[in-house]
Design a protein around this motif. Structure first.
Motif, PDB file in Angstrom:
ATOM      1  N   ARG A   1       0.803  -1.210   0.000  1.00 19.03           N
ATOM      2  CA  ARG A   1       0.000   0.000   0.000  1.00 19.03           C
ATOM      3  C   ARG A   1       0.844   1.272   0.000  1.00 19.03           C
ATOM      4  NH1 ARG A   1      -5.069   0.600   1.351  1.00 19.03           N
ATOM      5  NH2 ARG A   1      -4.564   2.421   2.612  1.00 19.03           N
TER       6      ARG A   1
ATOM      7  N   ALA B   1       4.074   4.143  -4.717  1.00 19.43           N
ATOM      8  CA  ALA B   1       4.700   3.322  -5.750  1.00 19.43           C
ATOM      9  C   ALA B   1       6.215   3.426  -5.659  1.00 19.43           C
ATOM     10  CB  ALA B   1       4.232   3.779  -7.128  1.00 19.43           C
TER      11      ALA B   1
ATOM     12  N   SER C   1      -1.117   0.736 -12.599  1.00 21.01           N
ATOM     13  CA  SER C   1      -1.093   1.553 -11.381  1.00 21.01           C
ATOM     14  C   SER C   1      -0.487   0.808 -10.198  1.00 21.01           C
ATOM     15  CB  SER C   1      -2.507   2.031 -11.029  1.00 21.01           C
ATOM     16  OG  SER C   1      -3.302   0.983 -10.519  1.00 21.01           O
ATOM     17  N   VAL C   2      -0.594  -0.525 -10.168  1.00 19.05           N
ATOM     18  CA  VAL C   2      -0.091  -1.259  -9.007  1.00 19.05           C
ATOM     19  C   VAL C   2       1.275  -1.891  -9.243  1.00 19.05           C
ATOM     20  CG1 VAL C   2      -2.407  -1.779  -8.177  1.00 19.05           C
ATOM     21  CG2 VAL C   2      -1.226  -3.453  -9.603  1.00 19.05           C
ATOM     22  N   SER C   3       1.665  -2.076 -10.484  1.00 18.72           N
ATOM     23  CA  SER C   3       2.879  -2.833 -10.774  1.00 18.72           C
ATOM     24  C   SER C   3       4.126  -2.097 -10.305  1.00 18.72           C
ATOM     25  CB  SER C   3       2.986  -3.126 -12.265  1.00 18.72           C
ATOM     26  OG  SER C   3       4.159  -3.879 -12.536  1.00 18.72           O
ATOM     27  N   GLU C   4       5.002  -2.834  -9.628  1.00 20.86           N
ATOM     28  CA  GLU C   4       6.272  -2.264  -9.173  1.00 20.86           C
ATOM     29  C   GLU C   4       7.361  -2.402 -10.233  1.00 20.86           C
ATOM     30  OE1 GLU C   4       6.559  -4.664  -5.749  1.00 20.86           O
ATOM     31  OE2 GLU C   4       7.507  -6.351  -6.773  1.00 20.86           O
TER      32      GLU C   4
ATOM     33  N   LEU D   1       3.527  -7.217  -8.188  1.00 26.88           N
ATOM     34  CA  LEU D   1       3.349  -6.454  -6.963  1.00 26.88           C
ATOM     35  C   LEU D   1       3.803  -7.286  -5.777  1.00 26.88           C
ATOM     36  CD1 LEU D   1       2.162  -4.107  -5.259  1.00 26.88           C
ATOM     37  CD2 LEU D   1      -0.015  -5.371  -5.278  1.00 26.88           C
TER      38      LEU D   1
ATOM     39  N   ASP E   1      -5.920   4.763  -8.950  1.00 29.55           N
ATOM     40  CA  ASP E   1      -5.398   4.969  -7.609  1.00 29.55           C
ATOM     41  C   ASP E   1      -4.730   3.695  -7.107  1.00 29.55           C
ATOM     42  OD1 ASP E   1      -5.431   6.674  -5.026  1.00 29.55           O
ATOM     43  OD2 ASP E   1      -6.255   4.750  -4.391  1.00 29.55           O
ATOM     44  N   ARG E   2      -3.454   3.777  -6.781  1.00 28.96           N
ATOM     45  CA  ARG E   2      -2.691   2.578  -6.412  1.00 28.96           C
ATOM     46  C   ARG E   2      -3.234   1.921  -5.153  1.00 28.96           C
ATOM     47  NH1 ARG E   2       2.432   0.694  -4.152  1.00 28.96           N
ATOM     48  NH2 ARG E   2       3.270  -0.829  -5.639  1.00 28.96           N
TER      49      ARG E   2
ATOM     50  N   SER F   1      -6.552   0.166  -5.779  1.00 30.75           N
ATOM     51  CA  SER F   1      -6.371  -1.045  -6.582  1.00 30.75           C
ATOM     52  C   SER F   1      -5.742  -2.162  -5.757  1.00 30.75           C
ATOM     53  CB  SER F   1      -5.504  -0.729  -7.808  1.00 30.75           C
ATOM     54  OG  SER F   1      -6.125   0.239  -8.631  1.00 30.75           O
ATOM     55  N   ILE F   2      -4.784  -1.811  -4.892  1.00 29.81           N
ATOM     56  CA  ILE F   2      -4.163  -2.822  -4.038  1.00 29.81           C
ATOM     57  C   ILE F   2      -5.180  -3.381  -3.048  1.00 29.81           C
ATOM     58  CG2 ILE F   2      -2.451  -3.169  -2.206  1.00 29.81           C
ATOM     59  CD1 ILE F   2      -0.600  -1.319  -3.783  1.00 29.81           C
TER      60      ILE F   2
END
Length: 217
Positions: A18, A21, A54-57, A95, A192-193, A196-197
Motif C-alpha cells: 500500500r 509506488a 497503477s499497481v505494478s512495481e 506487486l 489509484d494505487r 487497486s491494491i
C-alpha cells in the motif's frame, strides 16, 4: 501452492504494497518466499491495463495496438470516447504484497474474439479479479459466464469507478450480476494505487478462505 493459510499474505492490509509506488525495479526482493499468479479480467474498456499499470512495481508489459476502422460496429465504445488503443494479447505486472509474498498479474483482452487466450493465461492462477464498469454492466455478464465456465479459480469483483459512474451498493451490484452471496464486491479506482491494491488484498483473502474450505471439506 503459491498461497498458504499460514502465510500472513494479507496482514495489516498489505502495508508493504500500500505504500507509495516504489522506484520500478526488475529485481524481486530476496525476502519473498512465495509467489501467486492473479488473473485480471473484464469487459472491453473497463480499465484492466490501467489497473495493472497503477499497481505494478515493475514497468508493466503491455500489448496495446491502435484501434482501427475494422473494429467499428464490433467493439462497443459507449462511454469510451477517448479510447484509441486496445490490448491484443495480455498485460503483465508484479506487486510485492508484503515482504514474503509477490503477486504476478496477468490481464486478459476484453473482446470476445480474444477469449481463446484465457485458458492459457489462467493456467496456475490462484484467483481472478473481475473488473466491472457499472455504466456498462451488460458486457460483464458474458465475461462472468466465460470465467465460471473456463477458469476454475476463486474470483472477486472490483467495480472500477469513472467520473460519471452511477452509485450502486455492493449488494445491489451482486444481485444485478447474479453473483453468489459469498462473492466479494468492492469499489475500486484503477487510477489509484492504494484503491487497486485493496481490491487485490480482498481477492487474496477470498482465495485463502476458499482454499481453506476445500482443504477442510
Amino acid at each position: 501452492m503459491a498461497f498458504a493459510t499460514s502465510d500472513p499474505a494479507t496482514s495489516d492490509r498489505a502495508i508493504a504494497g500500500r505504500a507509495a509506488a516504489p522506484e520500478r525495479s526488475a529485481y524481486l526482493s530476496d525476502t519473498v518466499t512465495r509467489t501467486a499468479k492473479i488473473l485480471v479480467v473484464g469487459d472491453f474498456g473497463v480499465g484492466k491495463t490501467t489497473f495493472i499499470g497503477s499497481v505494478s512495481e515493475i514497468a508493466p508489459l503491455r500489448t496495446e495496438e491502435p484501434m482501427t476502422q475494422a473494429s467499428v460496429g464490433i467493439d462497443d465504445l459507449d462511454h469510451l470516447d477517448a479510447k484509441t488503443t486496445t490490448t491484443v494479447a495480455m498485460d503483465f505486472g508484479r506487486l510485492t504484497l508484503n515482504p514474503r509474498l509477490a503477486l504476478y498479474l496477468f490481464g486478459t483482452p476484453g473482446q470476445r474474439r480474444f477469449w481463446n487466450m484465457w485458458a492459457g493465461l489462467a493456467e496456475g492462477a490462484v484467483g481472478v479479479l473481475v473488473l466491472v464498469d457499472s455504466r456498462r454492466l451488460a458486457g460483464s455478464f458474458d465475461v462472468l459466464d466465460q470465467l465460471e465456465t473456463h477458469v476454475p479459480a476463486p474470483f472477486a469483483v472490483a467495480v472500477n469507478h469513472f467520473p460519471d459512474s452511477p452509485a450502486h451498493s455492493p449488494d445491489r451490484l451482486r444481485e444485478a450480476l447474479d453473483l453468489l452471496p459469498g462473492t466479494p464486491v468492492v469499489d475500486c479506482n484503477a487510477l489509484d494505487r492504494a484503491s487497486s491494491i485493496d481490491a487485490l488484498v480482498t481477492l487474496a483473502e477470498h482465495a485463502l478462505t476458499s482454499r481453506a474450505r476445500k482443504v477442510g471439506s
